[in-house]
Design a protein around this motif. Structure first.
Motif, mmCIF file in Angstrom:
data_model
loop_
_atom_site.group_PDB
_atom_site.id
_atom_site.type_symbol
_atom_site.label_atom_id
_atom_site.label_comp_id
_atom_site.label_asym_id
_atom_site.label_seq_id
_atom_site.Cartn_x
_atom_site.Cartn_y
_atom_site.Cartn_z
ATOM 1 N N UNK A 1 1.245 -15.361 1.815
ATOM 2 C CA UNK A 1 0.372 -14.767 2.833
ATOM 3 C C UNK A 1 -0.058 -13.376 2.394
ATOM 4 N N UNK A 2 -1.356 -13.130 2.439
ATOM 5 C CA UNK A 2 -1.903 -11.886 1.904
ATOM 6 C C UNK A 2 -1.416 -10.661 2.672
ATOM 7 N N UNK A 3 -1.434 -10.715 3.998
ATOM 8 C CA UNK A 3 -1.026 -9.552 4.803
ATOM 9 C C UNK A 3 0.405 -9.131 4.495
ATOM 10 N N UNK A 4 1.299 -10.105 4.415
ATOM 11 C CA UNK A 4 2.703 -9.801 4.175
ATOM 12 C C UNK A 4 2.914 -9.257 2.763
ATOM 13 N N UNK A 5 2.255 -9.865 1.780
ATOM 14 C CA UNK A 5 2.416 -9.423 0.391
ATOM 15 C C UNK A 5 1.897 -8.010 0.203
ATOM 16 N N UNK A 6 0.729 -7.706 0.749
ATOM 17 C CA UNK A 6 0.143 -6.373 0.586
ATOM 18 C C UNK A 6 0.983 -5.304 1.279
ATOM 19 N N UNK A 7 1.457 -5.618 2.480
ATOM 20 C CA UNK A 7 2.290 -4.644 3.192
ATOM 21 C C UNK A 7 3.593 -4.384 2.443
ATOM 22 N N UNK A 8 4.170 -5.428 1.860
ATOM 23 C CA UNK A 8 5.420 -5.284 1.117
ATOM 24 C C UNK A 8 5.222 -4.384 -0.105
ATOM 25 N N UNK A 9 4.081 -4.549 -0.818
ATOM 26 C CA UNK A 9 3.806 -3.722 -1.993
ATOM 27 C C UNK A 9 3.593 -2.269 -1.586
ATOM 28 N N UNK A 10 2.805 -2.028 -0.544
ATOM 29 C CA UNK A 10 2.542 -0.655 -0.087
ATOM 30 C C UNK A 10 3.844 0.035 0.360
ATOM 31 N N UNK A 11 4.695 -0.722 1.093
ATOM 32 C CA UNK A 11 5.955 -0.143 1.563
ATOM 33 C C UNK A 11 6.878 0.169 0.388
ATOM 34 N N UNK A 12 6.880 -0.703 -0.616
ATOM 35 C CA UNK A 12 7.746 -0.493 -1.776
ATOM 36 C C UNK A 12 7.335 0.759 -2.546
ATOM 37 N N UNK A 13 6.034 0.976 -2.713
ATOM 38 C CA UNK A 13 5.548 2.170 -3.420
ATOM 39 C C UNK A 13 5.859 3.441 -2.614
ATOM 40 N N UNK A 14 5.712 3.347 -1.293
ATOM 41 C CA UNK A 14 6.022 4.509 -0.441
ATOM 42 C C UNK A 14 7.511 4.842 -0.497
ATOM 43 N N UNK A 15 8.340 3.803 -0.526
ATOM 44 C CA UNK A 15 9.786 3.988 -0.550
ATOM 45 C C UNK A 15 10.222 4.710 -1.830
ATOM 46 N N UNK A 16 9.534 4.425 -2.944
ATOM 47 C CA UNK A 16 9.874 5.073 -4.212
ATOM 48 C C UNK A 16 9.622 6.573 -4.153
ATOM 49 N N UNK A 17 8.724 7.026 -3.280
ATOM 50 C CA UNK A 17 8.405 8.457 -3.166
ATOM 51 C C UNK A 17 9.429 9.182 -2.301
ATOM 52 N N UNK A 18 9.834 8.562 -1.189
ATOM 53 C CA UNK A 18 10.652 9.275 -0.200
ATOM 54 C C UNK A 18 12.158 9.097 -0.407
ATOM 55 N N UNK A 19 12.584 8.116 -1.191
ATOM 56 C CA UNK A 19 14.019 7.891 -1.381
ATOM 57 C C UNK A 19 14.420 8.198 -2.820
ATOM 58 N N UNK A 20 15.231 9.227 -3.061
ATOM 59 C CA UNK A 20 15.594 9.640 -4.421
ATOM 60 C C UNK A 20 16.257 8.546 -5.248
ATOM 61 N N UNK A 21 17.130 7.744 -4.612
ATOM 62 C CA UNK A 21 17.833 6.716 -5.377
ATOM 63 C C UNK A 21 16.874 5.623 -5.864
ATOM 64 N N UNK A 22 15.866 5.302 -5.049
ATOM 65 C CA UNK A 22 14.865 4.308 -5.450
ATOM 66 C C UNK A 22 14.008 4.865 -6.583
ATOM 67 N N UNK A 23 13.627 6.151 -6.460
ATOM 68 C CA UNK A 23 12.825 6.781 -7.502
ATOM 69 C C UNK A 23 13.592 6.795 -8.829
ATOM 70 N N UNK A 24 14.882 7.133 -8.752
ATOM 71 C CA UNK A 24 15.697 7.163 -9.963
ATOM 72 C C UNK A 24 15.755 5.771 -10.607
#
Length: 523
Positions: A357-380
């Motif tokens: 499903x396009x909506x779910x896939x796109x939201x998951x990608x956007x959330x994953x990229x945002x998470x890499x910015x705000x969470x130090x352990x994910x960024x590392x």
């Protein structure tokens, strides 16, 4: 700027046509340049050899790219070529290469043309030689095109691989560059071609249905690949099968690629035997033209992850898919999803839909990229994975390079054995020449691959680890742009940062990022 290390680099190139027509030999060029360096006390640091490579573009020449890369690293202080047109036959490319070498402090010398390229008169002479080289190239290209057009007008085949026929060489003319060839029908393949026309013209099957049926039955294209919608379409629209020769459908392929469509190609009665009847051909063309009219696009949604999502079953890029649905109250909605591109183009014989499903896939990608910015352990974790992947990717390349170099050594040993058989056992000369030509062609393929591997390894080995601060800054700027960008720009941004997105089941899996210097400079 890195100070160049003392030493001379040799660059030699020859295209297949030049070697056949003018006798330009790689080995002869190398022997001449090596002897020249020995006489003048010059130390050779490396040799860049391009066999059977056209001088049309820089991008398609791995050894030239490797040479320029090594020049930036300061691996040599002078470049020596046999002739200036070995670097390029296009004046613009030649001037760009010379400017880059000059900025890096690398000297340049041509064995054949003796002038000082660092002086004003020398630069002027170089520009004139570049212009002459480009004129020579354009003249050759125009003469070849003119000859091929004339052959097409006479109904003669200009070469190529096509299902249903085999190209047969009849004789060689006095000019070694011209070969007289004809098309011979291959009965087994011709039966497949006739069936494709019949399925479309009389059975009413569409392009995908035809490709799907052929693939399920185990049929393959001339190159051994599954049939696709595009491949079936090309067969149905090719007048070759009704006894015609079509030529010059696209012009200036090197520059325009598929966009260089010629509205008035050459179509003439061919010398070959047709595979389908004129009646069936006319019926298929009329039906194709009737179906080809595109209806107005009703749905205007976007699919920013097209080509980034990878099918979990076959690894193909996933493409857009829309389904029109009518609700109980009569309202019409369009549901978006991503499906396997191989399934969409070649049918269920190749792969399954594996829709996401396009909506779910796109939201998951956007959330994953945002998470890499705000969470130090994910960024590392992102940075560690990127650097580990970059380090590990060079190992298979190095292993393949070692294997290719070993094969080249073995190839030279086999040549020596054939020479000994000829000298000691009285082998026939024709047999020796034929075997040596086979070994030569194999050697050229191996050397071309070696050049590509060296260039890739040189680029990867020079790439330093990606700093965590750079990744954070890049992703922060990227996320801001992504939030405010319109749909078409979102897709462009995602393709700039994301290399591929794995799909697990019906959801998004691992996301592989591209964090190179070009991307860092962009953000």
């Amino acid at each position: 700027m890195v100070e160049p290390r003392q030493g001379v680099a040799l660059y030699v190139r020859v295209s297949t046509e030049e070697q056949a027509e003018y006798g330009y030999s790689i080995d002869a060029q190398l022997d001449t340049l090596r002897t020249f360096c020995k006489l003048h006390g010059k130390t050779i640091t490396d040799e860049y050899v391009e066999r059977g490579v056209s001088g049309t573009t820089i991008e398609g020449r791995p050894e030239l790219l490797r040479m320029l890369h090594d020049a930036e690293r300061g691996n040599f202080s002078e470049l020596l070529v046999w002739r200036i047109n070995r670097l390029s036959r296009k004046q613009l490319d030649l001037m760009q290469i010379m400017k880059q070498l000059e900025q890096l402090g690398v000297g340049f010398e041509s064995f054949t043309e003796k002038f000082d390229t660092s002086s004003p008169m020398g630069k002027f002479a170089l520009q004139m030689m570049g212009a002459v080289g480009e004129l020579e190239r354009n003249t050759i290209v125009e003469n070849v095109k003119s000859g091929m057009k004339q052959r097409a007008r006479r109904g003669q085949w200009n070469g190529g691989i096509v299902l249903g026929y085999e190209t047969t060489q009849l004789k060689a003319s006095g000019n070694r560059r011209e070969r007289v060839t004809t098309l011979e029908v291959v009965p087994e393949e011709a039966a497949i071609v006739r069936r494709i026309f019949e399925m479309y013209g009389t059975s009413g099957l569409g392009l995908k249905a035809i490709a799907n049926r052929l693939n399920h039955e185990g049929h393959r294209t001339k190159k051994g690949n599954p049939f696709s919608v595009y491949g079936v379409s090309e067969i149905l629209r090719n007048p070759l099968y009704v006894g015609k020769i079509r030529y010059n459908v696209r012009e200036n392929w090197a520059e325009k690629r598929r966009k260089g469509i010629n509205k008035h190609p050459i179509i003439a009665d061919g010398e070959h035997q047709p595979i389908v009847s004129q009646e069936l051909w006319d019926q298929v063309q009329a039906l194709y033209d009737k179906k080809s009219g595109r209806p107005p696009r009703v749905f205007q949604g976007s699919f920013p992850l097209t080509g980034l999502l990878r099918c979990p079953q076959c690894g193909s890029g996933m493409v857009a898919h829309r389904v029109k649905d009518t609700l109980k109250d009569g309202a019409v909605v369009y549901r978006r999803s991503y499906v396997c591109g191989a399934f969409r183009n070649k049918g269920s014989a190749v792969c399954k839909s594996n829709g996401v499903r396009a909506d779910e896939a796109e939201q998951a990608v956007f959330d994953r990229l945002k998470e890499a910015v705000v969470r130090p352990n994910v960024l590392r974790d992102v940075v560690d994975r990127v650097n580990a992947r970059r380090s590990a990717s060079s190992k298979p390349l190095a292993s393949e390079l070692k294997s290719v170099e070993k094969e080249l050594e073995q190839l030279n040993g086999r040549k020596e054995r054939w020479y000994r058989l000829y000298e000691e056992d009285g082998m026939e000369r024709d047999m020796l020449v034929g075997r040596l030509n086979e070994l030569k062609a194999q050697g050229e393929r191996l050397e071309a691959r070696r050049s590509e591997l060296r260039a890739e390894l040189a680029t990867q080995n020079d790439a330093p680890p990606v700093p965590r601060a750079v990744v954070k800054a890049t992703l922060t700027h990227f996320h801001r742009l992504l939030q405010n960008a319109p749909p078409e720009q979102q897709k462009a941004l995602l393709h700039l940062l994301v290399k591929r997105i794995e799909v697990k089941g019906r959801s998004v899996g691992a996301i592989e990022l591209t964090l190179d210097e070009r991307l860092q400079e962009t953000f």
